[in-house]
Design a protein around this motif. Sequence first.
Motif, PDB file in Angstrom:
ATOM      1  N   PHE A  20      40.216  35.490  33.500  1.00 57.78           N
ATOM      2  CA  PHE A  20      41.578  34.972  33.518  1.00 57.78           C
ATOM      3  C   PHE A  20      42.625  36.028  33.192  1.00 57.78           C
ATOM      4  O   PHE A  20      43.760  35.702  32.922  1.00 57.78           O
ATOM      5  CB  PHE A  20      41.709  33.823  32.507  1.00 57.78           C
ATOM      6  N   THR A  21      42.225  37.283  33.162  1.00 58.91           N
ATOM      7  CA  THR A  21      43.195  38.317  32.854  1.00 58.91           C
ATOM      8  C   THR A  21      44.202  38.432  33.990  1.00 58.91           C
ATOM      9  O   THR A  21      43.892  38.181  35.151  1.00 58.91           O
ATOM     10  CB  THR A  21      42.509  39.690  32.669  1.00 58.91           C
ATOM     11  N   ARG A  22      45.389  38.817  33.612  1.00 59.95           N
ATOM     12  CA  ARG A  22      46.418  38.963  34.640  1.00 59.95           C
ATOM     13  C   ARG A  22      46.115  40.179  35.497  1.00 59.95           C
ATOM     14  O   ARG A  22      45.755  41.235  35.038  1.00 59.95           O
ATOM     15  CB  ARG A  22      47.781  39.136  33.981  1.00 59.95           C
ATOM     16  N   SER A  23      46.233  40.020  36.780  1.00 61.37           N
ATOM     17  CA  SER A  23      46.046  41.112  37.724  1.00 61.37           C
ATOM     18  C   SER A  23      47.079  40.958  38.826  1.00 61.37           C
ATOM     19  O   SER A  23      47.791  39.956  38.892  1.00 61.37           O
ATOM     20  CB  SER A  23      44.627  41.093  38.309  1.00 61.37           C
ATOM     21  N   LYS A  24      47.138  41.974  39.661  1.00 62.81           N
ATOM     22  CA  LYS A  24      48.081  41.904  40.761  1.00 62.81           C
ATOM     23  C   LYS A  24      47.737  40.711  41.648  1.00 62.81           C
ATOM     24  O   LYS A  24      46.587  40.514  42.023  1.00 62.81           O
ATOM     25  CB  LYS A  24      48.020  43.198  41.567  1.00 62.81           C
ATOM     26  N   PRO A  25      48.710  39.903  41.997  1.00 63.81           N
ATOM     27  CA  PRO A  25      48.432  38.750  42.868  1.00 63.81           C
ATOM     28  C   PRO A  25      48.023  39.225  44.265  1.00 63.81           C
ATOM     29  O   PRO A  25      48.458  40.276  44.729  1.00 63.81           O
ATOM     30  CB  PRO A  25      49.766  38.008  42.902  1.00 63.81           C
ATOM     31  N   ASP A  26      47.183  38.455  44.918  1.00 62.72           N
ATOM     32  CA  ASP A  26      46.779  38.769  46.286  1.00 62.72           C
ATOM     33  C   ASP A  26      47.953  38.529  47.224  1.00 62.72           C
ATOM     34  O   ASP A  26      48.461  37.406  47.329  1.00 62.72           O
ATOM     35  CB  ASP A  26      45.593  37.891  46.686  1.00 62.72           C
ATOM     36  N   ILE A  27      48.360  39.576  47.912  1.00 66.07           N
ATOM     37  CA  ILE A  27      49.526  39.446  48.791  1.00 66.07           C
ATOM     38  C   ILE A  27      49.123  39.266  50.249  1.00 66.07           C
ATOM     39  O   ILE A  27      49.905  38.767  51.061  1.00 66.07           O
ATOM     40  CB  ILE A  27      50.455  40.674  48.669  1.00 66.07           C
ATOM     41  N   GLY A  28      47.892  39.668  50.574  1.00 69.65           N
ATOM     42  CA  GLY A  28      47.469  39.587  51.962  1.00 69.65           C
ATOM     43  C   GLY A  28      46.779  38.284  52.320  1.00 69.65           C
ATOM     44  O   GLY A  28      46.929  37.778  53.438  1.00 69.65           O
ATOM     45  N   VAL A  29      46.041  37.718  51.368  1.00 65.16           N
ATOM     46  CA  VAL A  29      45.250  36.516  51.649  1.00 65.16           C
ATOM     47  C   VAL A  29      46.116  35.340  52.097  1.00 65.16           C
ATOM     48  O   VAL A  29      45.778  34.673  53.081  1.00 65.16           O
ATOM     49  CB  VAL A  29      44.383  36.143  50.430  1.00 65.16           C
TER      50      VAL A  29
END
Length: 605
Positions: A20-29
């Motif tokens: 559940f750690t914050r990461s860059k959101p998926d922009i391509g999916v």
Amino acid sequence: MKISAGMIVWSFCLAMAAGFTRSKPDIGVPVALAYFKTNAEVFASATGELQQSIDKLDDDPASVIKARLALKNTRLQYKKIAFFLEYFFKSAALIYNSAPKYEIEEPYMEYREPTGFQVIESLLYEAHPATKKLELLQQADVVTSSAKDLNALLYGFTANDKQLLESIQLELVRVITLSITGFDAPLLKTGIAESEMSLRALQTVLQPFREKATKTGVEVANYLSGGIAWLHQHPDFDSFDRLHFLTNYALPLQRSLQVFIKELQLQLNTTHVLNYEAGDLFNPAFLNLIAFLGADSSAQWQIGLGRRLFFDPGLSGNNKISCATCHQPEKHFTDGLTTSNAFDGHSHVPRNAPSLFYSAFQYRQFWDGKAESLQSQVKTVLFNVQEMNADSLALVKHLQQDTTYSKLMGAASPIDQIARCIAAYVRSLNPRSSRFDDYIQGKGPALSEDEIKGFNLFMGQAQCGTCHFAPLFNGLTPPLYDRTEFEVPGITRTDDLLHPVADTDMGRYPLFPMDYYKQAFKTPTVRNTAATAPYMHNGAFKTLEAVIEFYNQGGAAGLKLPIPNQTLSPLPLHLTPNEAASIVSFIHTLDDAEPTGLFIKKSNQ
């Protein structure tokens, strides 16, 4: 409740463990999903139109043309979503675009029933398609009913940008090795238009990533748009300049895309064989040798010892025969004979001795694939009574008398160590030092116009590249290179095509008695073939010109011999003598130069 610092740390650790750690959101999916949903519906509509055209099929040639055009449109719509289906929903993709004949995937031995567009294509190009209407309707019903439910695959579906970008990398390999060769549609000849659809799909899906406009991102965009324009401007399959497309657009795009993905820190490699870090398909490091059965990270001493063992006649039962007897380095590891001399000195073994170059890049060894690894192959040859006819006790005694082999005697099984070392040496026979390699890697002089023409014919109209896949031009099947292809080419007993007689060698069938394995053989590499005559498993063809003319006439079935399971199309290729000569010219560019230390003659051991 008072929250302590320790509780905060503990909560963070739990979140880390649960992902559940914050990461860059998926922009391509999200873009890819929206694109897929829209184009899946368009594809489903196209399959419905195909079904309707087949339902109206009759003896009128106009109805056949309409059905073929409907199939063409359906295939083009499929290519818009193929990258997504092939990666995330492989089983669904096989419904639409699997081989038109029964096929066994090696080394997995997975049975696959022929379904989909390729089956429909083969039926629509028979002499009287209307007589196959029932089969055609059955196939159309399968693809139509499945296409209606494509968006249902997305229920509960999750993916990330790393997976999406890898699906794009694999689609590029498909375009380079399958689409532009006509592998999927050899009769429709829609491979160039389909390649354009594939690249347009990738262009759309990559857009969110390219908004950062890095230098590499701009390169990716430019190569994509340039490649699309080139494909669009030159849609004719037979005349398409594949070498120009590869060197100016597709291969630079592969290289730039890999760098761009690395810059985005979105690398992912779920394959066992491909090395994306190598950049493009023709880089010698692109295929990972260690991924093949029986391979390991051989030490240099094993390769050196294996080289010595390779030339040692003391391994044979009569102290006269070595591996190099039938695989002579100066003859590109062949012997130049129709079939090799047998152990007794006067008879012959059943099949021709192929070159050992690039043999490690296969999942099965021998013409019939009876050995699963090079080690297994070595042991089979050592103890075959027709070949080296070794005696294990005498063999071990020979090793004991030579201090060079002391490392082998320290092993629990010296015979296994012999096999490992010889296999390590054979595995090193991958020079990639031909003029074609130098040119395609930008390190050598340009090919002549005739050689370029030959490459384009090989990878196009002549359909050689649909069985001899780039970059090794053997039966290692893209895009994953995870299986070895066995084909039924329908070989004749001699190269007298005016009086053809069918060969009787049953190939893989005695090992696995299934009808589609009758006369099935592993597809060898075309590399170095100009220097390794005679050809075919029976050594029946003396020249490359004869081989090309055999295929030009549609193989044995094209010569009206009874080969019902021939996987090669029986239709003639309509190559002119000049075109056939150009293909021979290109094949000569695949001859490896003599690498230092590789062509070591027996006298030097």
